[in-house]
Motif scaffolding. Structure first.
Motif, PDB file in Angstrom:
ATOM      1  N   UNK A 154      10.975  17.598 -34.257  1.00  0.00           N
ATOM      2  CA  UNK A 154      11.159  18.967 -33.779  1.00  0.00           C
ATOM      3  C   UNK A 154      10.342  19.911 -34.656  1.00  0.00           C
ATOM      4  N   UNK A 155       9.206  20.378 -34.128  1.00  0.00           N
ATOM      5  CA  UNK A 155       8.304  21.291 -34.840  1.00  0.00           C
ATOM      6  C   UNK A 155       7.983  20.756 -36.243  1.00  0.00           C
ATOM      7  N   UNK A 156       7.341  19.584 -36.351  1.00  0.00           N
ATOM      8  CA  UNK A 156       7.104  18.976 -37.668  1.00  0.00           C
ATOM      9  C   UNK A 156       6.178  19.769 -38.574  1.00  0.00           C
ATOM     10  N   UNK A 157       5.381  20.692 -38.031  1.00  0.00           N
ATOM     11  CA  UNK A 157       4.484  21.490 -38.872  1.00  0.00           C
ATOM     12  C   UNK A 157       5.055  22.870 -39.168  1.00  0.00           C
ATOM     13  N   UNK A 158       6.332  23.069 -38.897  1.00  0.00           N
ATOM     14  CA  UNK A 158       6.955  24.374 -39.089  1.00  0.00           C
ATOM     15  C   UNK A 158       6.830  24.837 -40.544  1.00  0.00           C
ATOM     16  N   UNK A 159       6.279  26.040 -40.738  1.00  0.00           N
ATOM     17  CA  UNK A 159       6.180  26.631 -42.068  1.00  0.00           C
ATOM     18  C   UNK A 159       5.011  26.156 -42.903  1.00  0.00           C
ATOM     19  N   UNK A 160       4.142  25.299 -42.351  1.00  0.00           N
ATOM     20  CA  UNK A 160       3.042  24.749 -43.136  1.00  0.00           C
ATOM     21  C   UNK A 160       1.781  25.593 -42.995  1.00  0.00           C
ATOM     22  N   UNK A 161       0.968  25.608 -44.059  1.00  0.00           N
ATOM     23  CA  UNK A 161      -0.326  26.270 -43.982  1.00  0.00           C
ATOM     24  C   UNK A 161      -1.295  25.355 -43.225  1.00  0.00           C
ATOM     25  N   UNK A 162      -2.498  25.827 -42.891  1.00  0.00           N
ATOM     26  CA  UNK A 162      -3.412  25.000 -42.090  1.00  0.00           C
ATOM     27  C   UNK A 162      -3.690  23.625 -42.677  1.00  0.00           C
ATOM     28  N   UNK A 163      -3.883  23.539 -44.000  1.00  0.00           N
ATOM     29  CA  UNK A 163      -4.147  22.242 -44.614  1.00  0.00           C
ATOM     30  C   UNK A 163      -2.925  21.333 -44.512  1.00  0.00           C
ATOM     31  N   UNK A 164      -1.751  21.891 -44.755  1.00  0.00           N
ATOM     32  CA  UNK A 164      -0.528  21.103 -44.642  1.00  0.00           C
ATOM     33  C   UNK A 164      -0.269  20.663 -43.217  1.00  0.00           C
ATOM     34  N   UNK A 165      -0.615  21.532 -42.256  1.00  0.00           N
ATOM     35  CA  UNK A 165      -0.452  21.168 -40.841  1.00  0.00           C
ATOM     36  C   UNK A 165      -1.367  20.005 -40.481  1.00  0.00           C
ATOM     37  N   UNK A 166      -2.603  20.057 -40.963  1.00  0.00           N
ATOM     38  CA  UNK A 166      -3.535  18.960 -40.684  1.00  0.00           C
ATOM     39  C   UNK A 166      -3.013  17.644 -41.257  1.00  0.00           C
ATOM     40  N   UNK A 167      -2.493  17.682 -42.481  1.00  0.00           N
ATOM     41  CA  UNK A 167      -1.979  16.473 -43.119  1.00  0.00           C
ATOM     42  C   UNK A 167      -0.790  15.906 -42.347  1.00  0.00           C
ATOM     43  N   UNK A 168       0.119  16.780 -41.916  1.00  0.00           N
ATOM     44  CA  UNK A 168       1.295  16.314 -41.190  1.00  0.00           C
ATOM     45  C   UNK A 168       0.910  15.715 -39.837  1.00  0.00           C
ATOM     46  N   UNK A 169      -0.010  16.338 -39.133  1.00  0.00           N
ATOM     47  CA  UNK A 169      -0.442  15.803 -37.845  1.00  0.00           C
ATOM     48  C   UNK A 169      -1.118  14.457 -38.012  1.00  0.00           C
ATOM     49  N   UNK A 170      -1.908  14.309 -39.085  1.00  0.00           N
ATOM     50  CA  UNK A 170      -2.532  13.021 -39.351  1.00  0.00           C
ATOM     51  C   UNK A 170      -1.477  11.960 -39.640  1.00  0.00           C
ATOM     52  N   UNK A 171      -0.421  12.334 -40.352  1.00  0.00           N
ATOM     53  CA  UNK A 171       0.658  11.403 -40.666  1.00  0.00           C
ATOM     54  C   UNK A 171       1.408  11.003 -39.392  1.00  0.00           C
ATOM     55  N   UNK A 172       1.666  11.957 -38.523  1.00  0.00           N
ATOM     56  CA  UNK A 172       2.322  11.652 -37.257  1.00  0.00           C
ATOM     57  C   UNK A 172       1.463  10.722 -36.415  1.00  0.00           C
ATOM     58  N   UNK A 173       0.161  11.010 -36.348  1.00  0.00           N
ATOM     59  CA  UNK A 173      -0.746  10.172 -35.556  1.00  0.00           C
ATOM     60  C   UNK A 173      -0.777   8.746 -36.087  1.00  0.00           C
ATOM     61  N   UNK A 174      -0.887   8.584 -37.403  1.00  0.00           N
ATOM     62  CA  UNK A 174      -0.932   7.249 -37.988  1.00  0.00           C
ATOM     63  C   UNK A 174       0.376   6.499 -37.782  1.00  0.00           C
ATOM     64  N   UNK A 175       1.492   7.208 -37.872  1.00  0.00           N
ATOM     65  CA  UNK A 175       2.789   6.567 -37.671  1.00  0.00           C
ATOM     66  C   UNK A 175       2.896   5.994 -36.260  1.00  0.00           C
ATOM     67  N   UNK A 176       2.431   6.747 -35.277  1.00  0.00           N
ATOM     68  CA  UNK A 176       2.484   6.259 -33.909  1.00  0.00           C
ATOM     69  C   UNK A 176       1.454   5.200 -33.608  1.00  0.00           C
ATOM     70  N   UNK A 177       0.215   5.397 -34.060  1.00  0.00           N
ATOM     71  CA  UNK A 177      -0.876   4.489 -33.713  1.00  0.00           C
ATOM     72  C   UNK A 177      -0.786   3.166 -34.486  1.00  0.00           C
ATOM     73  N   UNK A 178      -0.544   3.228 -35.795  1.00  0.00           N
ATOM     74  CA  UNK A 178      -0.610   2.035 -36.623  1.00  0.00           C
ATOM     75  C   UNK A 178       0.650   1.186 -36.568  1.00  0.00           C
ATOM     76  N   UNK A 179       1.800   1.814 -36.327  1.00  0.00           N
ATOM     77  CA  UNK A 179       3.053   1.067 -36.391  1.00  0.00           C
ATOM     78  C   UNK A 179       3.741   0.931 -35.038  1.00  0.00           C
ATOM     79  N   UNK A 180       3.121   1.438 -33.984  1.00  0.00           N
ATOM     80  CA  UNK A 180       3.657   1.225 -32.654  1.00  0.00           C
ATOM     81  C   UNK A 180       4.976   1.913 -32.392  1.00  0.00           C
TER      82      UNK A 180
END
Length: 330
Positions: free
Chosen positions: A182-208
């Motif tokens: 639920x809004x995983x990038x809430x309150x993050x600055x642009x760099x933090x938002x990029x890092x969180x989105x990359x983490x979400x993408x890797x969690x879904x893509x790499x671990x199914x």
């Protein structure tokens, strides 16, 4: 965690064979799902069928996203209608379902006077893992989210970005089949938002792991998701694969290195309509001769072609008329 196709990954020890199963065709299904709070209707006869993968649940604040998550987790009863998650009826099998689901809430809900290790291990134990397994998975999960070196610090000393990672870690530690974010990038600055989105993408893509990510930022959906669900005022506006929303348009997008002003002049001199969009040149695609003209003109001016492709429609452009129409109707 599992790798692509459901095979166990090396991040965690393999789960018990009793917990291995094939995901259903739809990880989330709702029929006529309605939830009212007094005179306010948060969800209005919502019909959904979400396949496995990474799905973006997009809508403005107050659209009903958080209410939908609470119902799907079995934490809030619907006023009417039905919902199934991973094949489980949320109204009757909520406790059984929650062992296979991870939830990252929007708001700050972390205890400040314990370390990340203590908190995530506690959440692992609550989910049914024995002590040794809970500690091992906690360490590996905190490593995955980038908090391994800081795992013994009290959570109160963490930045907003670190707290968001703790919330993601506790949602992952018990090896779920499905994550609700639920809004995983809430309150993050642009760099933090990029890092969180990359983490979400890797969690879904790499671990199914299938993910349903609620956000009001369309750009986040474009970067991470396979599927898109748009709700507004508790109603479904549109749903489908991301590719259906961002299909190629009839406009050619050109980016060059060199004298692009001279390139524009040459192309217009050949009868082509050229518009600017920042550093990009936009031309209507009327046949192969347009591509040939751009190539030849760029070569004649010694301009290097950086990009030459059909422009894709942005989600924001697609949804603006629908959202405006919904606002007008209300």
């Amino acid at each position: 965690m599992r790798g692509p196709g459901g095979a166990p990954s090396s991040l965690f020890p393999p789960p018990s064979p009793l917990l291995l199963y094939t995901l259903p065709v739809h990880i989330v299904e709702t029929a006529g799902l309605t939830r009212r709070f007094g005179t306010v209707t948060a969800l209005d006869a919502l019909d959904l069928a979400i396949p496995p993968g990474i799905t973006g649940l997009v809508g403005a604040n107050g659209a009903g996203k958080s209410t939908l998550f609470r119902i799907l987790l079995g934490l809030l009863p619907p006023t009417s209608g039905t919902a199934r998650v991973l094949g489980y009826d949320v109204a009757t099998r909520g406790p059984e379902l929650r062992q296979f689901v991870g939830y990252m809430p929007e708001h700050d809900c972390l205890p400040g006077d314990v370390s990340a290790t203590e908190f995530v291990a506690h959440m692992a134990r609550i989910s049914g893992l024995p002590g040794d397994a809970a500690r091992e998975r906690t360490a590996e999960t905190l490593r995955h989210v980038g908090l391994f070196e800081e795992r013994y610090r009290e959570i109160r000393s963490y930045s907003t970005g670190m707290k968001q990672r703790v919330k993601l870690a506790q949602a992952l530690v018990h090896d779920p089949r499905l994550l609700f974010l639920d809004e995983p990038t809430n309150g993050l600055d642009p760099a933090g938002r990029d890092d969180m989105l990359d983490l979400v993408r890797r969690t879904g893509r790499e671990f199914g792991i299938s993910i349903v990510m609620a956000t009001h930022l369309l750009g986040e959906i474009e970067r991470v998701c396979d599927q898109v669900v748009v709700i507004d005022g508790g109603r479904l506006l549109r749903q489908g694969p991301l590719a259906d929303f961002t299909a190629a348009t009839g406009t050619l997008l050109v980016e060059v290195e060199g004298d692009d002003d001279a390139l524009v002049a040459v192309l217009r001199g050949r009868g082509l309509r050229v518009e600017r969009d920042g550093r990009y040149l936009l031309l209507p695609v009327a046949g192969e001769h347009v591509l040939d003209a751009v190539r030849d003109a760029a070569a004649g001016l010694d301009c290097g072609i950086v990009r030459l492709e059909r422009r894709r429609q942005a989600l924001e452009d697609l949804f603006r008329p629908e959202l405006e129409a919904a606002d007008a109707a209300r």
